[in-house]
Design an enzyme around this catalytic site. Sequence first.
Site, mmCIF file in Angstrom:
data_model
loop_
_atom_site.group_PDB
_atom_site.id
_atom_site.type_symbol
_atom_site.label_atom_id
_atom_site.label_comp_id
_atom_site.label_asym_id
_atom_site.label_seq_id
_atom_site.Cartn_x
_atom_site.Cartn_y
_atom_site.Cartn_z
ATOM 1 N N PRO A 46 61.571 3.602 -35.481
ATOM 2 C CA PRO A 46 62.350 2.373 -35.583
ATOM 3 C C PRO A 46 62.471 1.648 -34.242
ATOM 4 O O PRO A 46 62.789 2.276 -33.244
ATOM 5 C CB PRO A 46 63.721 2.853 -36.060
ATOM 6 C CG PRO A 46 63.804 4.279 -35.629
ATOM 7 C CD PRO A 46 62.398 4.806 -35.630
ATOM 8 N N ASP A 85 66.544 0.650 -35.081
ATOM 9 C CA ASP A 85 67.381 1.335 -34.119
ATOM 10 C C ASP A 85 68.512 0.379 -33.787
ATOM 11 O O ASP A 85 68.258 -0.708 -33.290
ATOM 12 C CB ASP A 85 66.555 1.573 -32.845
ATOM 13 C CG ASP A 85 66.498 3.033 -32.488
ATOM 14 O OD1 ASP A 85 67.336 3.789 -32.999
ATOM 15 O OD2 ASP A 85 65.620 3.394 -31.692
ATOM 16 N N TRP A 523 68.687 8.934 -28.910
ATOM 17 C CA TRP A 523 67.428 9.653 -29.184
ATOM 18 C C TRP A 523 67.618 10.741 -30.230
ATOM 19 O O TRP A 523 66.675 11.158 -30.881
ATOM 20 C CB TRP A 523 66.867 10.251 -27.891
ATOM 21 C CG TRP A 523 66.294 9.195 -27.001
ATOM 22 C CD1 TRP A 523 66.849 8.686 -25.871
ATOM 23 C CD2 TRP A 523 65.066 8.474 -27.206
ATOM 24 N NE1 TRP A 523 66.035 7.705 -25.348
ATOM 25 C CE2 TRP A 523 64.926 7.564 -26.145
ATOM 26 C CE3 TRP A 523 64.064 8.525 -28.184
ATOM 27 C CZ2 TRP A 523 63.848 6.696 -26.022
ATOM 28 C CZ3 TRP A 523 62.979 7.662 -28.066
ATOM 29 C CH2 TRP A 523 62.888 6.764 -26.993
ATOM 30 N N GLN A 559 55.985 7.486 -25.372
ATOM 31 C CA GLN A 559 56.779 8.188 -26.383
ATOM 32 C C GLN A 559 56.396 9.664 -26.499
ATOM 33 O O GLN A 559 57.080 10.426 -27.175
ATOM 34 C CB GLN A 559 56.632 7.506 -27.752
ATOM 35 C CG GLN A 559 57.122 6.077 -27.799
ATOM 36 C CD GLN A 559 58.632 5.939 -27.743
ATOM 37 O OE1 GLN A 559 59.355 6.918 -27.558
ATOM 38 N NE2 GLN A 559 59.129 4.727 -27.885
ATOM 39 N N TRP A 563 60.105 9.853 -28.114
ATOM 40 C CA TRP A 563 60.272 10.008 -29.565
ATOM 41 C C TRP A 563 59.518 11.215 -30.123
ATOM 42 O O TRP A 563 60.062 11.995 -30.911
ATOM 43 C CB TRP A 563 59.830 8.716 -30.273
ATOM 44 C CG TRP A 563 60.164 8.707 -31.724
ATOM 45 C CD1 TRP A 563 61.371 9.010 -32.297
ATOM 46 C CD2 TRP A 563 59.279 8.393 -32.800
ATOM 47 N NE1 TRP A 563 61.282 8.898 -33.660
ATOM 48 C CE2 TRP A 563 60.023 8.519 -33.994
ATOM 49 C CE3 TRP A 563 57.936 8.002 -32.867
ATOM 50 C CZ2 TRP A 563 59.448 8.265 -35.250
ATOM 51 C CZ3 TRP A 563 57.379 7.740 -34.110
ATOM 52 C CH2 TRP A 563 58.128 7.870 -35.286
ATOM 53 N N LYS A 596 51.468 -6.152 -15.462
ATOM 54 C CA LYS A 596 52.362 -5.945 -16.583
ATOM 55 C C LYS A 596 52.673 -7.281 -17.240
ATOM 56 O O LYS A 596 52.889 -8.282 -16.545
ATOM 57 C CB LYS A 596 53.671 -5.311 -16.105
ATOM 58 C CG LYS A 596 53.643 -3.794 -16.198
ATOM 59 C CD LYS A 596 55.061 -3.244 -16.087
ATOM 60 C CE LYS A 596 55.103 -1.831 -16.658
ATOM 61 N NZ LYS A 596 56.412 -1.226 -16.605
ATOM 62 N N LYS A 599 57.534 -11.671 -19.601
ATOM 63 C CA LYS A 599 57.953 -12.862 -20.330
ATOM 64 C C LYS A 599 58.383 -13.964 -19.363
ATOM 65 O O LYS A 599 58.070 -15.116 -19.548
ATOM 66 C CB LYS A 599 59.106 -12.502 -21.274
ATOM 67 C CG LYS A 599 58.971 -13.152 -22.639
ATOM 68 C CD LYS A 599 60.150 -12.811 -23.521
ATOM 69 C CE LYS A 599 59.915 -11.524 -24.301
ATOM 70 N NZ LYS A 599 61.109 -11.141 -25.081
#
Length: 958
Positions: A46, A85, A523, A559, A563, A596, A599
């Site tokens: 999620p 999440d 987590w 992850q 995760w 990287k 934005k």
Amino acid sequence: MVFEGGENDPSKREKEVIEFWKKNGIFEKSVEQRKNCPVFNFYDGPPFATGLPHYGHILASTIKDVVPRYWTMKGRYITRRWGWDCHGLPIENIVEEKLKISGKKQIEEIGINVFNQTCRENALTCAHDWGKMVERIGRFVDFENSYKTMDNSYIESVWWAIKEIWKKGMIYEGKKVLLYCPRCETPLSNFEVAMDNSYKDLTEESVVVKFKIKSDDAELSKASLLAWTTTPWTLPSNLALAINPEFVYVLVKEGEEYLILAKNRAKNYGLEENTIKEISGKDLVGLSYEPLYKARLSEEESAKVYKVLPADFVTAEDGTGIVHIAPAYGEDDYKLGAKFGLPVLSLLNNKGRFVEESPEFIRGKKFKESDEFVKKDLFQRNLLYKTEKTTHPYPFCWRCGTALYYNAIPAWFINIQKVKSRLIELNENINWHPDHLKYGRFQKGLESAPDWNISRNRYWASPLPIWRCKECGKLEVVGSIAELEKLSGKKVEDLHRPFVDEINFSCECGGLMERVPEVIDCWVESASMPFAELHYPFENKEVFAKRLPAQFVAEYIAQTRAWFYVMHVMSTILFDKVPFENVVTTGTMLNEKGEKLSKSKKNYPDPWGVIEKYGADSLRLYLMSSLVMKGEDLCFSEKDLKETYQKNILLFLNVYSFYKTYQQGPADFSLPQSQHILDKWILSKLNRFIKETTEKMDGYDVVLAARNIEGFINDLSTWYLRRSRSRFKEGDAEGIKTFGYVIFQTAKVLAPFAPFVSEYVYKTIGGDKESVHLCDWPVFDQNLIDDKLEADMEETRNIITEALRLRAEAGFKVKQPLAELKVKKASESVQTNVSFGELIKEEVNVKKVSFGGQFEKNMELDTELTPELKEEGLLREISRQIQQIRKEAGLTPKDEILVRFNGSVLLNQILEKNKKALAKDVAAKSLESGDEDASIKLQKKVKISGDELWLGVEVNKK
Ligand SMILES: [Zn+2]
Ligand SMILES: [Zn+2]
């Protein structure tokens, strides 16, 4: 169904396909029709809905779509439910900003209720944008019926898990030194810090400080121990010095001062010449020194502090071989302090500022800015031996960017050490892609994993379901709503703070049990996703029994230690099973320059813009065929994306549009039986394409599967179609049928990768199912894969390439036929099978191909032009001009034309002689000489080999 977007407008075409899927519930049908098939489990990690989706999410979403689409076509039942999440720091930080407050004090002033309510309202801020992204890139997922980690049912499952782990004796309360964010006022777990590049290089001034020895020994009592530190602000919390008992130390004299440091560090301070005597490390142990700052301590504590302690973590790599110990602010420090019974002297408050008990000159100041004041103070007191610039990696909060520090705080832990060997054992059952992660990053992470700090000192999260008696300290862990209601006799409506904080009950001792103030690390929620999504074990017991492990999960590489790791821990402890069998990890997307994506800097093209321009199919294929799918970084390039569009999507559609002009009668997609060598070859290529794609996808090698596509479409277009156009034009029914069959099957193979174009082609070519996504995955036929034929064709193509190069060197236009091509070396089958010879003759435009070892050169062209060859060359050039007129006027091969010509005497003669054959060649009803006629709309004057020729074309449009 008509798709007006057609072949040249990817954006319009894809949007029409989306409408078609929605209107007809194609996703739902694709799941439903496999209901009684074997289950394929897929877990969707999620995301937070608090930020807008970016390329990284598009990448993850694409892989999470491609693989389940493939297995659905292979006949598996795959439910795909979106999740959100909702808890944790990201949303809390946004809400603090929104409410214009900062820190725990202000949150508690406005009230936890107000704060959490605002968090709830803002938890799904960007859900709408996510919905748009998911739809536009063609992801099949149940988005509306999503699960949320803030739902009571989800939290209840997490509580169940905590209680189960507690019952196994694997949760304990401790104090631990953890990296701590004074801005977020919470510790960070080790894997949170390890996950992204939380460390940045900082150049700071480190200090060497003098600690005056207290001793009866006349020599030692004059001396100071030199200790080195990069964090002067921790010196007021100093409670001990550590030395390595294995080292040799030296007493040196500099000016009037006597100093002690490790022997092999003396050189670094220019002190090796000043040695008075050597002292064994062991002999320093137990020495007392005068504290730099006197802490308020109990009598018992005072007896233990300000001594030299032995520690094997003291190295000779930097510093002085003597380490300053502040148990509150370092992991080694804390452990050593615990071993020797030192107190933990914390002088910072939760916000990282010095408290009242601190020396006056730093009271109220922030930890890092106090470095300067401490140095100044020590300098004035002649306790500062030296300062030096040091560059070292320093950790920052991954959420808010604030400098972190190590801090000993009370916390709750899952004991990972107890389950570690099992975690490593079960890793054997997981297939990692790329596979180096298995024994590399993942297993190494398991081996060095510390206990998991599962508590946070925050608000918007699942509360830790632990109640403690105020009188006797007994702990009660609650595993369900019903249990809490039974214990408290109260109805429990909301499991969040502050409501759950108000629920108390009495202890056996008569005391009051209150919930501990901590909440659960989010987590733990991500780790619980496989069962909490289903509200297991309160509901869906049977469903869940089939739901573990997942066959497939995918996320970006960081992850691996987040995760993927926490799911593995949770599943191992609770179910003694791996949570997933196959993991695909992706790398990081960077911009064209390797920076990287940012934005704020706008250093990359807007994803929506490129999707409009090249279509989501192209972006999906571009991402899937890049090494980012193998965990490597991808420098996103619009140029490469455009190339993917041209070489895959556009080329396939171009091939398809040719097919439509030749297609006769209703579509028939039964296996063609053509004996033509090109048809047999393309069927062999098609079956190999299906076979390889199947094998790669079965092995989760999405990159190689996706990369196969371009090669096959290229063969289909630049060889099969190119060499077949004339026979198709002549109406070779078996050939055209083969062509249609290949396109039809290709659409199915493309379906998981490029779901839009495959749907468009499948529907418009006349596929029998409602959607290509309701089709079965095509099965390859090994008998149709002909290695020899493919090898011979390859050889033939190589001969042609070489011959065309010779032609170009000799300066002949391709339209000019030549007499002969002589080839010295070719395999027996290429020499004897006339079909290959025909292909060479046509493509190289020669009258004859001869093979023979007797030829002098490897390859030779007969370049002498006879009058016949010249005439043929002229005719072909004229034919090309007429075709050009047709093309420019947008006529199809079915439109009937009448051609008139008028040119030089030579040209008129040649045309008159060959008019029947030429008419046939350009599909004209007739070709006649005639005067130039201004009333004819389509007319053109051209130069043919230096002579003028007028061409007029009348159209009988059909
Ligand atoms: Zn922070
Ligand atoms: Zn009690």
